[in-house]
Write a protein that holds these residues in place. Structure first.
Motif, PDB file in Angstrom:
ATOM      1  N   PHE A 143     -17.294  -1.603   5.187  1.00 38.26           N
ATOM      2  CA  PHE A 143     -16.786  -2.486   4.139  1.00 38.26           C
ATOM      3  C   PHE A 143     -17.004  -3.962   4.486  1.00 38.26           C
ATOM      4  CE2 PHE A 143     -14.235   1.415   3.739  1.00 38.26           C
ATOM      5  CZ  PHE A 143     -14.579   1.760   2.445  1.00 38.26           C
ATOM      6  N   ASP A 144     -17.857  -4.202   5.484  1.00 39.33           N
ATOM      7  CA  ASP A 144     -18.166  -5.577   5.862  1.00 39.33           C
ATOM      8  C   ASP A 144     -19.319  -6.152   5.054  1.00 39.33           C
ATOM      9  OD1 ASP A 144     -19.887  -3.741   6.986  1.00 39.33           O
ATOM     10  OD2 ASP A 144     -20.089  -4.789   8.893  1.00 39.33           O
ATOM     11  N   ALA A 145     -20.075  -5.287   4.388  1.00 38.10           N
ATOM     12  CA  ALA A 145     -21.193  -5.739   3.546  1.00 38.10           C
ATOM     13  C   ALA A 145     -21.574  -4.607   2.600  1.00 38.10           C
ATOM     14  CB  ALA A 145     -22.394  -6.142   4.404  1.00 38.10           C
ATOM     15  N   LYS A 146     -22.053  -4.984   1.451  1.00 35.62           N
ATOM     16  CA  LYS A 146     -22.558  -4.068   0.415  1.00 35.62           C
ATOM     17  C   LYS A 146     -21.444  -3.271  -0.250  1.00 35.62           C
ATOM     18  CE  LYS A 146     -27.312  -3.795   2.068  1.00 35.62           C
ATOM     19  NZ  LYS A 146     -27.203  -4.804   3.138  1.00 35.62           N
ATOM     20  N   ASN A 147     -20.710  -2.418   0.489  1.00 34.08           N
ATOM     21  CA  ASN A 147     -19.517  -1.807  -0.090  1.00 34.08           C
ATOM     22  C   ASN A 147     -18.443  -2.878  -0.225  1.00 34.08           C
ATOM     23  OD1 ASN A 147     -20.224   1.088  -0.177  1.00 34.08           O
ATOM     24  ND2 ASN A 147     -20.292   0.899   2.048  1.00 34.08           N
ATOM     25  N   ARG A 148     -17.840  -2.996  -1.405  1.00 37.58           N
ATOM     26  CA  ARG A 148     -16.768  -3.983  -1.557  1.00 37.58           C
ATOM     27  C   ARG A 148     -15.526  -3.514  -0.820  1.00 37.58           C
ATOM     28  NH1 ARG A 148     -21.086  -3.400  -5.140  1.00 37.58           N
ATOM     29  NH2 ARG A 148     -21.631  -5.460  -5.944  1.00 37.58           N
ATOM     30  N   GLN A 149     -14.738  -4.453  -0.358  1.00 39.22           N
ATOM     31  CA  GLN A 149     -13.518  -4.103   0.349  1.00 39.22           C
ATOM     32  C   GLN A 149     -12.556  -3.364  -0.587  1.00 39.22           C
ATOM     33  OE1 GLN A 149     -13.420  -8.159   3.061  1.00 39.22           O
ATOM     34  NE2 GLN A 149     -11.484  -7.160   2.575  1.00 39.22           N
ATOM     35  N   PRO A 150     -11.945  -2.286  -0.095  1.00 35.94           N
ATOM     36  CA  PRO A 150     -10.939  -1.598  -0.912  1.00 35.94           C
ATOM     37  C   PRO A 150      -9.650  -2.414  -0.971  1.00 35.94           C
ATOM     38  CG  PRO A 150     -11.013  -0.641   1.270  1.00 35.94           C
ATOM     39  CD  PRO A 150     -12.123  -1.662   1.219  1.00 35.94           C
ATOM     40  N   LEU A 151      -8.848  -2.154  -1.977  1.00 37.72           N
ATOM     41  CA  LEU A 151      -7.542  -2.799  -2.099  1.00 37.72           C
ATOM     42  C   LEU A 151      -6.507  -1.707  -2.328  1.00 37.72           C
ATOM     43  CD1 LEU A 151      -5.850  -5.407  -2.279  1.00 37.72           C
ATOM     44  CD2 LEU A 151      -6.252  -5.375  -4.755  1.00 37.72           C
ATOM     45  N   ALA A 152      -5.563  -1.610  -1.406  1.00 36.22           N
ATOM     46  CA  ALA A 152      -4.513  -0.589  -1.489  1.00 36.22           C
ATOM     47  C   ALA A 152      -3.160  -1.258  -1.673  1.00 36.22           C
ATOM     48  CB  ALA A 152      -4.502   0.265  -0.218  1.00 36.22           C
ATOM     49  N   GLN A 153      -2.355  -0.680  -2.547  1.00 33.15           N
ATOM     50  CA  GLN A 153      -0.995  -1.173  -2.774  1.00 33.15           C
ATOM     51  C   GLN A 153      -0.083   0.026  -3.024  1.00 33.15           C
ATOM     52  OE1 GLN A 153       0.568  -4.583  -3.032  1.00 33.15           O
ATOM     53  NE2 GLN A 153       2.162  -3.033  -2.704  1.00 33.15           N
ATOM     54  N   THR A 154       1.042   0.036  -2.363  1.00 32.01           N
ATOM     55  CA  THR A 154       2.066   1.033  -2.652  1.00 32.01           C
ATOM     56  C   THR A 154       2.987   0.488  -3.728  1.00 32.01           C
ATOM     57  OG1 THR A 154       1.987   1.924  -0.411  1.00 32.01           O
ATOM     58  CG2 THR A 154       3.962   2.403  -1.709  1.00 32.01           C
ATOM     59  N   PHE A 155       3.247   1.312  -4.733  1.00 31.83           N
ATOM     60  CA  PHE A 155       4.150   0.939  -5.815  1.00 31.83           C
ATOM     61  C   PHE A 155       5.395   1.820  -5.763  1.00 31.83           C
ATOM     62  CE2 PHE A 155      -0.053  -0.274  -7.378  1.00 31.83           C
ATOM     63  CZ  PHE A 155       0.184  -1.580  -7.808  1.00 31.83           C
ATOM     64  N   SER A 156       6.516   1.234  -6.127  1.00 30.71           N
ATOM     65  CA  SER A 156       7.759   1.977  -6.279  1.00 30.71           C
ATOM     66  C   SER A 156       8.032   2.143  -7.769  1.00 30.71           C
ATOM     67  CB  SER A 156       8.915   1.230  -5.601  1.00 30.71           C
ATOM     68  OG  SER A 156      10.136   1.915  -5.802  1.00 30.71           O
ATOM     69  N   HIS A 157       8.204   3.384  -8.200  1.00 28.94           N
ATOM     70  CA  HIS A 157       8.508   3.671  -9.595  1.00 28.94           C
ATOM     71  C   HIS A 157       9.971   3.321  -9.842  1.00 28.94           C
ATOM     72  CE1 HIS A 157       8.999   6.773 -13.028  1.00 28.94           C
ATOM     73  NE2 HIS A 157       8.458   5.660 -13.501  1.00 28.94           N
ATOM     74  N   LEU A 158      10.214   2.362 -10.722  1.00 25.95           N
ATOM     75  CA  LEU A 158      11.561   1.814 -10.873  1.00 25.95           C
ATOM     76  C   LEU A 158      12.555   2.853 -11.386  1.00 25.95           C
ATOM     77  CD1 LEU A 158      10.672  -1.694 -12.354  1.00 25.95           C
ATOM     78  CD2 LEU A 158      11.082  -1.057  -9.967  1.00 25.95           C
ATOM     79  N   ALA A 159      12.103   3.789 -12.194  1.00 24.74           N
ATOM     80  CA  ALA A 159      13.026   4.763 -12.778  1.00 24.74           C
ATOM     81  C   ALA A 159      13.477   5.814 -11.778  1.00 24.74           C
ATOM     82  CB  ALA A 159      12.384   5.438 -13.978  1.00 24.74           C
ATOM     83  N   THR A 160      12.635   6.128 -10.785  1.00 27.75           N
ATOM     84  CA  THR A 160      12.955   7.213  -9.850  1.00 27.75           C
ATOM     85  C   THR A 160      12.986   6.786  -8.398  1.00 27.75           C
ATOM     86  OG1 THR A 160      10.626   7.831  -9.615  1.00 27.75           O
ATOM     87  CG2 THR A 160      11.870   8.886 -11.401  1.00 27.75           C
ATOM     88  N   ASP A 161      12.516   5.584  -8.103  1.00 26.62           N
ATOM     89  CA  ASP A 161      12.396   5.077  -6.735  1.00 26.62           C
ATOM     90  C   ASP A 161      11.365   5.856  -5.919  1.00 26.62           C
ATOM     91  OD1 ASP A 161      13.108   3.055  -4.951  1.00 26.62           O
ATOM     92  OD2 ASP A 161      14.475   4.372  -3.855  1.00 26.62           O
TER      93      ASP A 161
END
Length: 408
Positions: free
Chosen positions: A72-90
């Protein structure tokens, strides 16, 4: 998002401009925001991946994560990861968006990255490396979520049967489009040929929580004359959703819930017997997860070569009926349920394998035990001779000699 202008996350960035436009058009009570990884920009390319979310539904849990390590240092774009919390269920979910190297620019590809003539185009080896490294990176929980659920999305520039997708499946991910949309699914049309480069892949813990997947055909079927770039003919422009990209969006429906994680082990003793001998199976069902298994199910269908001979340790609710051992109940956190029973071996030779299964929250586990049957020794072939010397008439009180020979 893929291929958004890579000029950061500030108020004048392309990404914030898109968010502002969405919010201006949204209905009251609907607000979108962007995921900011805390970097001036994501990698060194002119374009990047991005994540938007609806603030009324989810909230970021912890910081976003990315990696610029090879490949991911060249050609492949860097991935972006995010953890989300579902507000209704946590409940939590980690989403990682990707954009792998395209099949173009073949003139600079060398060795295995050159077109191998197998239909996968050039740079396939680099995309495979990216898939392997991505799966390994995600296994480290880069966002610190403490939750196993992961969804890989984005433009992987690989069709469903190509090596990068096979590598992700080998790492335990499920191709959701293949499962829900079938072999004829497509999200992109190139020179009249349709397939899907845009993917949604779930790991083992998330897959049972998926309730639907489809591809929204608003772009790929539309003519290039309606395109968003230099092909566009201004006279044909209409302010609608069609041909807002050349790829179709992938929609994934989820009902998030916490799943118990059970460990199942099965052993047999002794491991080698003769016909007619008895053995003992021991099965342990253990909760090694962070949630109680309130609906645990256990089944063990005995193979035809053995017969149930009785319980040694019978948990409450466990039954045996015509060779089928079953149980269902609650397995609390760190709790274990042990089943021990005897069987009679009816096989005369070979190996006998028996598999036990357990299930909870639509996840399943299995383990098997195998024993070897020692054949009985063959029947001996004996011979016996008996002679007497002398063998003629002898006087009274004479001595005679008997010779008896026994041979195998």
């Amino acid at each position: 998002l893929a291929e958004i202008e890579n000029d950061g996350y500030g108020p004048d960035s392309a990404l914030q401009n898109l968010v502002d436009g969405l919010n201006a058009a949204a209905q009251p009570g609907t607000t979108y925001a962007l995921v900011d990884p805390g970097l001036p920009r994501l990698g060194g390319d002119e374009i990047a991946v991005a994540l938007l979310f609806r603030v009324e539904t989810v909230a970021p849990f912890g910081p976003a994560a990315t990696t610029d390590a090879y490949p991911f240092d060249a050609k492949n774009r860097q991935p972006l990861a995010q953890t989300f919390s579902h507000l209704a269920t946590d409940e939590r979910l980690t989403v990682v968006v990707n954009h792998l190297k395209s099949k173009g620019s073949c003139e600079s590809a060398t060795d295995l990255n050159s077109d191998q003539g197998d239909g996968q185009g050039c740079w396939n080896a680099l995309r495979v490396d990216a898939a392997v490294v991505l799966a390994d990176w995600l296994a480290t929980d880069p966002t610190g979520s403490g939750d196993p659920d992961v969804l890989i999305v984005g433009d992987l520039n690989a069709y469903a049967m190509e090596d990068p997708i096979a590598a992700l499946k080998a790492a335990g991910y499920t191709d959701l489009i293949a499962g829900y949309a079938g072999a004829d699914a497509y999200s992109y049309v190139y020179s009249g040929q349709a397939g899907y480069l845009d993917h949604a892949l779930s790991n083992a813990s998330l897959t049972p929580q998926v309730i639907g997947v489809t591809i929204w055909h608003i772009n790929a079927d539309e003519p290039r004359a309606l395109d968003y770039n230099d092909h566009n003919q201004p006279a044909l422009y209409q302010p609608n959703l069609f041909r807002s990209s050349d790829h179709d969006p992938v929609l994934v429906g989820l009902t998030l819930h916490s799943a118990a994680e059970l460990a199942l082990s099965k052993t047999v003793s002794p491991s080698s017997v003769r016909a007619g001998s008895q053995l003992t199976y021991t099965i342990m069902l253990e909760n090694v997860g962070s949630h109680a298994a309130t609906t645990g199910y256990f089944t063990d269908e005995l193979p035809a070569q053995v017969g149930f001979a009785g319980w040694v340790e019978q948990p409450a609710g466990a039954t045996e009926d015509d060779g089928l051992v079953t149980w269902n109940g609650n397995v609390g956190m760190t709790d274990a349920v042990t089943f021990t029973f005897a069987v009679t071996n009816n096989a005369s030779s070979g190996t006998v394998t028996n598999t036990a299964w357990c299930r909870s929250d639509d996840l399943s586990w299995s383990d098997e035990a195998t024993f070897t049957v020692e054949p009985l020794p063959p029947s001996p072939l004996l011979w016996l001779t008996k002679t007497v010397e002398p063998d003629t008439d002898v006087p009274l009180e004479s001595v005679v000699t008997y010779s008896i020979r026994l041979g195998n």
